[in-house]
Design a protein around this motif. Structure first.
Motif, PDB file in Angstrom:
ATOM      1  N   LYS A 173       0.812  -1.221   0.000  1.00 19.28           N
ATOM      2  CA  LYS A 173       0.000   0.000   0.000  1.00 19.28           C
ATOM      3  C   LYS A 173       0.842   1.266   0.000  1.00 19.28           C
ATOM      4  CE  LYS A 173      -2.644  -0.819   3.550  1.00 19.28           C
ATOM      5  NZ  LYS A 173      -3.730  -0.602   4.551  1.00 19.28           N
ATOM      6  N   TYR A 174       1.950   1.274   0.756  1.00 20.60           N
ATOM      7  CA  TYR A 174       2.745   2.489   0.905  1.00 20.60           C
ATOM      8  C   TYR A 174       3.998   2.480   0.025  1.00 20.60           C
ATOM      9  CZ  TYR A 174      -0.249   3.323   4.927  1.00 20.60           C
ATOM     10  OH  TYR A 174      -1.332   3.545   5.724  1.00 20.60           O
ATOM     11  N   ASN A 175       3.974   1.717  -1.074  1.00 18.81           N
ATOM     12  CA  ASN A 175       5.110   1.653  -2.008  1.00 18.81           C
ATOM     13  C   ASN A 175       4.857   2.586  -3.182  1.00 18.81           C
ATOM     14  OD1 ASN A 175       7.505   0.736  -3.203  1.00 18.81           O
ATOM     15  ND2 ASN A 175       7.079  -1.397  -2.611  1.00 18.81           N
ATOM     16  N   ARG A 176       5.857   2.730  -4.007  1.00 14.51           N
ATOM     17  CA  ARG A 176       5.707   3.513  -5.236  1.00 14.51           C
ATOM     18  C   ARG A 176       5.116   2.629  -6.333  1.00 14.51           C
ATOM     19  NH1 ARG A 176       9.654   7.801  -4.713  1.00 14.51           N
ATOM     20  NH2 ARG A 176      11.187   7.295  -3.078  1.00 14.51           N
ATOM     21  N   LYS A 177       4.579   3.221  -7.384  1.00 19.25           N
ATOM     22  CA  LYS A 177       4.177   2.476  -8.569  1.00 19.25           C
ATOM     23  C   LYS A 177       5.409   1.821  -9.173  1.00 19.25           C
ATOM     24  CE  LYS A 177      -0.296   3.267  -9.095  1.00 19.25           C
ATOM     25  NZ  LYS A 177      -1.304   2.180  -9.185  1.00 19.25           N
ATOM     26  N   ASN A 178       5.246   0.546  -9.574  1.00 20.20           N
ATOM     27  CA  ASN A 178       6.335  -0.217 -10.179  1.00 20.20           C
ATOM     28  C   ASN A 178       7.541  -0.353  -9.230  1.00 20.20           C
ATOM     29  OD1 ASN A 178       4.865  -0.451 -12.634  1.00 20.20           O
ATOM     30  ND2 ASN A 178       5.531   1.642 -13.173  1.00 20.20           N
ATOM     31  N   GLY A 179       7.255  -0.357  -7.916  1.00 19.26           N
ATOM     32  CA  GLY A 179       8.317  -0.513  -6.933  1.00 19.26           C
ATOM     33  C   GLY A 179       8.657  -1.981  -6.690  1.00 19.26           C
ATOM     34  N   LYS A 180       9.454  -2.235  -5.637  1.00 19.47           N
ATOM     35  CA  LYS A 180       9.876  -3.592  -5.320  1.00 19.47           C
ATOM     36  C   LYS A 180       9.675  -3.858  -3.818  1.00 19.47           C
ATOM     37  CE  LYS A 180      13.450  -4.241  -8.883  1.00 19.47           C
ATOM     38  NZ  LYS A 180      14.891  -4.578  -9.111  1.00 19.47           N
ATOM     39  N   ILE A 181       9.460  -5.127  -3.536  1.00 20.95           N
ATOM     40  CA  ILE A 181       9.395  -5.593  -2.132  1.00 20.95           C
ATOM     41  C   ILE A 181      10.233  -6.845  -2.024  1.00 20.95           C
ATOM     42  CG2 ILE A 181       7.921  -6.497  -0.299  1.00 20.95           C
ATOM     43  CD1 ILE A 181       5.648  -4.816  -1.423  1.00 20.95           C
ATOM     44  N   PHE A 182      11.101  -6.852  -1.021  1.00 20.63           N
ATOM     45  CA  PHE A 182      11.982  -7.998  -0.823  1.00 20.63           C
ATOM     46  C   PHE A 182      11.671  -8.645   0.536  1.00 20.63           C
ATOM     47  CE2 PHE A 182      16.029  -9.881   0.640  1.00 20.63           C
ATOM     48  CZ  PHE A 182      16.199 -10.814  -0.377  1.00 20.63           C
ATOM     49  N   ILE A 183      11.442  -9.978   0.508  1.00 19.65           N
ATOM     50  CA  ILE A 183      11.112 -10.730   1.731  1.00 19.65           C
ATOM     51  C   ILE A 183      12.280 -11.649   2.056  1.00 19.65           C
ATOM     52  CG2 ILE A 183       9.507 -12.355   2.804  1.00 19.65           C
ATOM     53  CD1 ILE A 183       7.418 -11.439   0.771  1.00 19.65           C
ATOM     54  N   ARG A 184      12.690 -11.626   3.323  1.00 18.94           N
ATOM     55  CA  ARG A 184      13.822 -12.459   3.720  1.00 18.94           C
ATOM     56  C   ARG A 184      13.616 -12.982   5.141  1.00 18.94           C
ATOM     57  NH1 ARG A 184      19.018 -13.640   2.603  1.00 18.94           N
ATOM     58  NH2 ARG A 184      20.462 -13.902   4.361  1.00 18.94           N
ATOM     59  N   CYS A 185      14.096 -14.203   5.404  1.00 17.84           N
ATOM     60  CA  CYS A 185      14.076 -14.787   6.755  1.00 17.84           C
ATOM     61  C   CYS A 185      15.504 -15.184   7.126  1.00 17.84           C
ATOM     62  CB  CYS A 185      13.195 -16.035   6.805  1.00 17.84           C
ATOM     63  SG  CYS A 185      11.452 -15.721   6.452  1.00 17.84           S
ATOM     64  N   GLU A 186      15.872 -14.947   8.394  1.00 17.82           N
ATOM     65  CA  GLU A 186      17.184 -15.349   8.859  1.00 17.82           C
ATOM     66  C   GLU A 186      17.138 -15.548  10.379  1.00 17.82           C
ATOM     67  OE1 GLU A 186      19.519 -12.182   7.360  1.00 17.82           O
ATOM     68  OE2 GLU A 186      19.096 -10.826   9.020  1.00 17.82           O
ATOM     69  N   VAL A 187      18.280 -15.966  10.935  1.00 14.95           N
ATOM     70  CA  VAL A 187      18.364 -16.234  12.369  1.00 14.95           C
ATOM     71  C   VAL A 187      19.089 -15.090  13.054  1.00 14.95           C
ATOM     72  CG1 VAL A 187      19.258 -17.790  14.152  1.00 14.95           C
ATOM     73  CG2 VAL A 187      18.357 -18.721  12.001  1.00 14.95           C
ATOM     74  N   ALA A 188      18.468 -14.585  14.163  1.00 11.27           N
ATOM     75  CA  ALA A 188      19.100 -13.532  14.965  1.00 11.27           C
ATOM     76  C   ALA A 188      19.307 -14.066  16.379  1.00 11.27           C
ATOM     77  CB  ALA A 188      18.213 -12.292  14.995  1.00 11.27           C
ATOM     78  N   GLU A 189      20.178 -13.436  17.135  1.00 12.22           N
ATOM     79  CA  GLU A 189      20.473 -13.883  18.494  1.00 12.22           C
ATOM     80  C   GLU A 189      20.392 -12.704  19.438  1.00 12.22           C
ATOM     81  OE1 GLU A 189      23.946 -16.335  20.911  1.00 12.22           O
ATOM     82  OE2 GLU A 189      23.767 -16.511  18.727  1.00 12.22           O
ATOM     83  N   LYS A 190      19.747 -12.928  20.598  1.00 14.97           N
ATOM     84  CA  LYS A 190      19.617 -11.882  21.609  1.00 14.97           C
ATOM     85  C   LYS A 190      19.665 -12.540  22.976  1.00 14.97           C
ATOM     86  CE  LYS A 190      16.591  -8.135  23.170  1.00 14.97           C
ATOM     87  NZ  LYS A 190      15.291  -7.441  22.970  1.00 14.97           N
ATOM     88  N   GLU A 191      20.577 -12.057  23.805  1.00 14.88           N
ATOM     89  CA  GLU A 191      20.747 -12.588  25.168  1.00 14.88           C
ATOM     90  C   GLU A 191      20.922 -14.101  25.148  1.00 14.88           C
ATOM     91  OE1 GLU A 191      17.488 -11.217  27.439  1.00 14.88           O
ATOM     92  OE2 GLU A 191      18.127  -9.098  27.406  1.00 14.88           O
ATOM     93  N   GLN A 192      21.777 -14.597  24.240  1.00 21.13           N
ATOM     94  CA  GLN A 192      22.139 -16.021  24.109  1.00 21.13           C
ATOM     95  C   GLN A 192      20.927 -16.898  23.764  1.00 21.13           C
ATOM     96  OE1 GLN A 192      24.156 -17.039  27.745  1.00 21.13           O
ATOM     97  NE2 GLN A 192      26.064 -16.049  27.104  1.00 21.13           N
ATOM     98  N   LYS A 193      19.938 -16.314  23.149  1.00 26.24           N
ATOM     99  CA  LYS A 193      18.774 -17.076  22.700  1.00 26.24           C
ATOM    100  C   LYS A 193      18.521 -16.754  21.225  1.00 26.24           C
ATOM    101  CE  LYS A 193      13.967 -18.127  23.769  1.00 26.24           C
ATOM    102  NZ  LYS A 193      12.788 -17.853  24.646  1.00 26.24           N
ATOM    103  N   LYS A 194      18.190 -17.790  20.437  1.00 25.17           N
ATOM    104  CA  LYS A 194      18.007 -17.624  19.000  1.00 25.17           C
ATOM    105  C   LYS A 194      16.569 -17.265  18.659  1.00 25.17           C
ATOM    106  CE  LYS A 194      21.806 -20.628  17.612  1.00 25.17           C
ATOM    107  NZ  LYS A 194      22.210 -21.821  16.822  1.00 25.17           N
ATOM    108  N   TYR A 195      16.422 -16.367  17.665  1.00 26.15           N
ATOM    109  CA  TYR A 195      15.114 -15.913  17.208  1.00 26.15           C
ATOM    110  C   TYR A 195      15.048 -15.999  15.690  1.00 26.15           C
ATOM    111  CZ  TYR A 195      14.355 -14.028  21.885  1.00 26.15           C
ATOM    112  OH  TYR A 195      14.179 -13.894  23.231  1.00 26.15           O
TER     113      TYR A 195
END
Length: 890
Positions: A641-663
């Motif tokens: 909805k809040y993109n430009r006409k003919n714009g792009k959207i990139f979706i990515r998943c990865e692993v992050a770590e915070k306080e010795q716990k994985k998210y």
């Protein structure tokens, strides 16, 4: 002293001896009663066995005789031809031979025709041709053609005898019944044989006169000659006095009585076997003798041992205790706890003396220590003593300091001098009641000082008791808690104000929830018709411009429904009523699903969706699956909805770590206009659209607020990075499960195959499906009618009220029923109970679905608790209705 102990032991010995004697007497009486019951039971068992044995012996003999005659071919022919001369000639030698074999000489023989007429008797009473079918045994054997044996009336004088009846069949044709042989014998042998066992046998028969007059027959002794010497000759009893096998006690005899029953289970005679009471008591005495001897020996042993014990007590205890007592008296009088008791015994008394000497040492040290303890208490606690009437006899210095009174002003007076007027009299009544019952009272008391100031004490008041357990005064220990009480009062005042504010907030929140629920229902009702009819029009034969307009109507209606849903979702979160189901969730299927759902929306604006390699999304996380899909879809929808006409959207998943716990990190990056840094902190404020209120971008401004709340409820968080003119990146973080578990528990391809299989439907059957809709809104009625008209083989009935639906349902016999909840009169929840009780609908297996504009969680749960298969919310989803009907057809 020694005389007193000796007398006490002697009294105890005599008392014990008396109790033992009474116990022995009681035991003998109990065992006597027990032996009487045992002998009585043995008598009953023995008589029953003997009587059964003797009767069975006679039955076996008469049955053997009957079988012999019934199988003798000469007699069989004679009976078949009713030849009485042949019978008379043949029966005499057989009769004599049978008597010789069995030692039973008094048999009676009776030959009977197949139709129940008397043919020939062995005793002297002319009866040829007499109809015998009135006799119950004759009647039974004619009816069954089977042999029978019982005790009944028969023979000379028509008295009770042992009778056996055997059917006789033709010599040529063994299936043709030609007559019967009846053999009977009297009871003389019972009267002769049973006395050999120590008993007397008698038979009691009914008096026919009493039977005819009242129906409650009188039974008396059979008048046959061999009963004339019976000791029971004068005994009579009524039918209702003896209804089953029992033992009665009459005069000098115990009598075992066993009823002889007819086919109606009514007694027709009674066997009576008597035992003289003298014999009964002799049997009981034989069993009691050994017990009495044992009890006598036991009593003698107890008496002897008791006498020896009293003698030893006098010798070993009285003299040493006298010496110890004199020493203790001296210590009490002098209060010299350092002196010791001298002794020279190496036994329990010597050990007791040693313990007492140790106690003297402990007492001496305790007295010394108590003087220091008293000083410590006086310096820290408020202490006072009173007499039994409550008058003060002692106060310490601390009492004087806090009250402002001197010892002279307090001693001799009651504690009422410091009593505060605010203290209720019930408290002091409770204090007196407690301490007079020799219990400790504890509690908080408000006191008034001499200068008029108030002070608070935590009091413990306990009674002082003498060695006889009598109250000699009261002791009070108090702690000054004035500072703590004042602080507590301040806190209580603050809590009252907080509670008032909380009630106001809860009332406002409740009013808001009720308003949202009401508005949701009122808005969904017209939207039901708008969206439903637009969905029907889409599948109608329309021109291209008309189809475009219809889609605009449906799109606008769906947008309005989404706004309502967002507001309700926000209200649930705000009220704290939203519940989640946290479980293991596979990421890849959800990302694939929201990607597919958003593809068409992105294509309309020429926006390119890019997604990383699906294998990199093969994670398993902890989340609520439905809410995870909602969160991810909302972020992707906002990026479009809040993109430009003919714009792009990139979706990515990865692993992050915070306080010795994985998210797990889900990231959506767009190429839109970006967000100014000063506005990023306002992103998650409800209804704040950051200046887009007047734009053509639809929305309520609460989507991100809902997303943030849901992510945090799933134990995660959300982050935003944005550069104005370049674009924005939204990331959510949720707890991650180890990858090795993913490979073992999840296969994305299997999940996708399952999703596809669930969407397939079978072809419709041609049989008509009956649909019953209970609805009071005309527009919704018309919409349901239009839906059904698009389908083949479906019949529809509409009821405007629940009452009409309950009446019409068993006649229409629907396969499926849609029931609105809010109806005039009876509501849908209540109507469901009546519908499910109808037998015809149970047999049909009718499915019941709620269809309502009530969408609050508690409203949906109430409907499911009522028993609906599913709770459908308005606006009506046409595809969902069609799928439910198609499922019934399949």
């Amino acid at each position: 002293m020694n005389t007193s102990i000796y007398q006490k032991n002697l009294k105890f010995y005599l008392l014990t001896l008396g109790l033992v004697f009474l116990a022995i007497v009681a035991s003998s009486l109990w065992f006597s009663s027990y032996y009487q019951k045992t002998v009585l039971e043995d008598y009953k068992t023995s008589v029953n066995t003997i009587l059964t044995q003797e009767l069975n012996k006679k039955f076996d003999l008469v049955k053997a005789a009957a079988v012999s005659y019934a199988n003798y071919s000469v007699l069989r022919k004679a009976i078949a031809f009713e030849d009485r001369e042949v019978i008379a000639r043949e029966i005499q030698p057989m009769h004599a031979e049978f008597a010789k074999w069995t030692d039973y000489k008094r048999y009676a023989f009776h030959f009977i025709t197949a139709d129940g007429r008397s043919l020939y008797k062995s005793y002297n009473e002319p009866s040829y041709g007499q109809d015998l079918t009135f006799h119950p045994m004759i009647n039974e054997v004619i009816r069954t053609k089977l042999p029978t044996a019982n005790m009944g009336v028969g023979g000379v004088g028509a008295v009770y005898r042992i009778i056996a009846i055997q059917p006789v069949f033709d010599v040529e044709d063994s299936t043709e019944l030609v007559g019967f042989v009846a053999v009977s014998q009297g009871l003389r042998r019972l009267v002769k044989d049973i006395p050999t066992f120590g008993y007397e046998y008698s038979l009691f028969v009914a008096d026919k006169t009493t039977e005819e007059e009242s129906g409650n027959r009188t039974f008396s002794l059979d008048q046959r000659s061999y009963f004339k010497n019976s000791p029971l000759g004068s005994l009579t009893f009524q039918e209702n006095q003896v209804t089953e096998e029992t033992i009665i006690d009459i005069k000098e005899h115990l009598i075992y009585i066993s009823p002889l029953l007819d086919a109606q289970k009514r007694p027709v005679a009674f066997h009576a076997v008597s035992l003289p009471k003298s014999e009964f008591h002799q049997r009981v005495w034989e069993q009691e003798k050994s017990l009495l001897l044992i009890l006598f020996v036991l009593f003698s042993v107890v008496a002897l041992l008791g006498a020896l014990h009293v003698f030893r007590v006098k010798r070993d205890m009285v003299k040493p205790l006298t010496s110890i007592t004199n020493n203790i008296r001296s210590i009490i009088e002098t209060k010299d706890y350092k002196q010791k008791i001298q002794h020279n015994q190496d036994d329990e008394i010597g050990e007791l003396t040693n313990y007492f000497n140790d106690l003297l040492d402990t007492t001496d040290h305790m007295v010394f220590s108590l003087s220091y303890l008293e000083q410590a208490v006086d310096k820290t606690l408020i202490v006072s003593k009173t007499d039994p009437f409550g008058n003060i006899t002692y106060v310490n210095e601390k009492f004087c300091q806090i009250s402002g009174y001197s010892q002279e002003e307090l001693v001799g007076h009651s504690h009422s001098v410091v009593r505060h007027p605010d203290m209720p009299s019930s408290v002091f009544a409770d204090i007196w009641k407690t301490i007079k019952n020799k219990q400790t009272w504890s509690g908080e008391i408000t006191n008034l000082a001499k200068d008029g100031s108030t002070y608070y004490v935590n009091s413990h008041i306990l009674p002082l008791l003498d060695y006889k357990n009598n109250i000699i005064g009261f002791f009070s220990i108090r702690e000054d808690v004035t500072t703590m009480v004042n602080l507590r009062k301040q806190l209580e005042d603050s809590l009252v104000e907080i509670e008032k504010e909380k009630q106001v907030a809860e009332q406002a929140n409740s009013a808001k929830s009720e308003f949202l629920s009401s508005m949701s229902h009122e808005l969904r009702t017209p939207l039901n018709a708008i969206i439903g009819f637009s969905q029907l029009l889409e599948i109608s034969d329309l021109t291209e411009p008309q189809l475009k307009r219809v889609k605009n109507i449906e799109s606008s209606g769906q947008h309005l429904l989404d706004l309502i849903n967002d507001i309700l979702e926000f209200a649930k979160i705000d009220a704290g009523s939203l519940s989640l189901s946290i479980e293991k969730v596979a990421v890849y299927p959800i990302i694939s699903e929201i990607f597919a759902l958003s593809q068409s929306q992105a294509e309309q604006d020429g926006i390119l969706l890019e997604i990383e390699d699906p294998k990199e999304m093969d994670y398993l996380i902890e989340a609520d699956r439905v809410r995870l899909k909602q969160v991810c879809l909302n972020l992707l929808s906002n990026a479009i909805k809040y993109n430009r006409k003919n714009g792009k959207i990139f979706i990515r998943c990865e692993v992050a770590e915070k306080e010795q716990k994985k998210y797990w990190q889900f990231m959506v990056r767009d190429t839109g206009f970006g967000i100014p840094k000063q506005q990023i902190n306002d992103l998650f404020e409800p209804f704040n659209r950051l200046g887009h209120e007047g734009s053509n971008i639809e929305g309520t401004g609460i989507g991100l607020s809902i997303t943030k709340s849901l992510v945090e409820k799933m134990h995660g968080w959300i982050e935003v990075e944005s550069e104005e003119g370049v674009g924005s990146t939204f990331s959510i973080f949720l707890p991650l499960i180890e990858l090795r578990e993913i490979r073992a528990e999840f296969n994305p391809q299997e999940y996708l195959n399952k999703e596809k299989n669930d969407e397939t439907t079978a072809e419709q059957d041609s049989d008509a499906i009956r649909v019953h809709y209970i609805e009071d809104n005309p527009a919704n009625m018309e919409l349901m009618l239009d839906i059904v008209n698009t389908m083949q083989g479906v019949e529809l009935k509409i009821s405007p009220t629940a009452e009409d639906g309950i009446e019409q349902a068993p006649v229409f016999q629907p396969h499926i029923m849609f029931v609105d909840i809010n109806l005039p009169g009876m509501d849908g929840d209540e109507a469901l109970g009546y519908l499910k009780e109808q037998e015809v609908l149970k047999k049909m297996g009718t499915k019941f679905y709620a269809l309502s504009a009530n969408v609050m969680a508690q409203q949906v749960q109430k409907g499911m608790d009522a028993g609906f298969e599913k709770y459908l919310t308005k606006p009506i989803n046409v595809k969902e209705i069609i799928e439910l009907i198609e499922k019934v057809k399949n």
